[in-house]
Design a protein around this motif. Structure first.
Motif, mmCIF file in Angstrom:
data_model
loop_
_atom_site.group_PDB
_atom_site.id
_atom_site.type_symbol
_atom_site.label_atom_id
_atom_site.label_comp_id
_atom_site.label_asym_id
_atom_site.label_seq_id
_atom_site.Cartn_x
_atom_site.Cartn_y
_atom_site.Cartn_z
ATOM 1 N N VAL A 50 0.916 -1.324 0.158
ATOM 2 C CA VAL A 50 0.170 0.131 0.025
ATOM 3 C C VAL A 50 0.918 1.401 -0.045
ATOM 4 O O VAL A 50 0.758 2.251 -0.688
ATOM 5 C CB VAL A 50 -1.125 0.108 1.229
ATOM 6 N N VAL A 51 2.006 1.303 0.804
ATOM 7 C CA VAL A 51 2.720 2.425 0.922
ATOM 8 C C VAL A 51 3.385 2.487 -0.363
ATOM 9 O O VAL A 51 3.665 3.686 -0.998
ATOM 10 C CB VAL A 51 3.800 2.291 2.081
ATOM 11 N N GLU A 52 4.096 1.681 -0.989
ATOM 12 C CA GLU A 52 4.800 1.801 -2.345
ATOM 13 C C GLU A 52 3.705 2.204 -3.395
ATOM 14 O O GLU A 52 4.331 3.064 -4.235
ATOM 15 C CB GLU A 52 5.485 0.366 -2.421
ATOM 16 N N THR A 53 2.500 1.612 -3.561
ATOM 17 C CA THR A 53 1.499 1.833 -4.340
ATOM 18 C C THR A 53 0.974 3.255 -4.417
ATOM 19 O O THR A 53 1.017 4.190 -5.196
ATOM 20 C CB THR A 53 0.181 0.918 -4.399
ATOM 21 N N LEU A 54 0.903 3.850 -3.133
ATOM 22 C CA LEU A 54 0.324 5.085 -2.970
ATOM 23 C C LEU A 54 1.604 6.363 -3.275
ATOM 24 O O LEU A 54 1.402 7.438 -3.808
ATOM 25 C CB LEU A 54 0.012 5.461 -1.508
#
Length: 170
Positions: A50-54
């Motif tokens: 999630v952190v990487e995608t955002l």
């Protein structure tokens, strides 16, 4: 019919009478809400995704809210990457109440307006609750895959067919 009557007639008490989640609304997450998204995911690998995608940009972060106590309260959040990979997390107060598939359905209604042709999710073999929630939201198992180095099952939800909107019999 008042709320007490509704709850007693369904044989269920609590915030969601009879399992009905009430009306849900979906909005895009504000930039200030992004740090809170990853915290809701219990799986550290999913949290990192999630952190990487955002951070990569091009993703859709949605907040699904339910009406309760005279205000709109966040019930869950979804993150959808550019390739359609989707993850959902419920707020701690709304977990265990059968609301995950409703949050997913609400998010899918909004994501239909985006250029996605399909949405997908990789769910580990040990996460039967997530698999049921995605199936209830209209995702279908599409075979085995590997997700974050572990065996998983890929679930797909088609948003558009192959025909154009002009392919209509008159």
């Amino acid at each position: 019919m008042n709320r007490a009557t509704q709850e007693s007639s369904t044989g269920c008490s609590g915030r969601m009478a009879g399992g009905f989640a009430g009306h849900l609304r979906v909005r895009s997450a504000a930039p200030g809400e992004m740090p809170d998204f990853a915290v809701l995911f219990e799986d550290p690998e999913r949290r990192r995704w999630v952190v990487e995608t955002l951070a990569a940009g091009g993703s859709r972060a949605l907040v699904v809210e339910r009406f309760g106590g005279r205000a709109w309260i966040p019930a869950g959040r979804t993150v959808t990457a550019e390739d359609g990979e989707t993850a959902v997390a419920l707020d701690p107060d709304d977990r265990g109440q059968g609301l995950a598939h409703e949050v997913l359905r609400a998010a899918v209604r909004v994501l239909r307006e985006d250029p996605f042709t399909h949405l997908s999710a990789s769910i580990g073999a040990d996460d039967a609750k997530a698999a049921r929630a995605f199936e209830k939201a209209g995702f279908a198992p599409a075979g085995p895959c590997r997700s974050r180095g572990r065996p998983a099952t890929r679930y797909l939800r088609s948003l558009r067919g192959d025909c154009t909107p002009y392919n209509v019999w008159i």
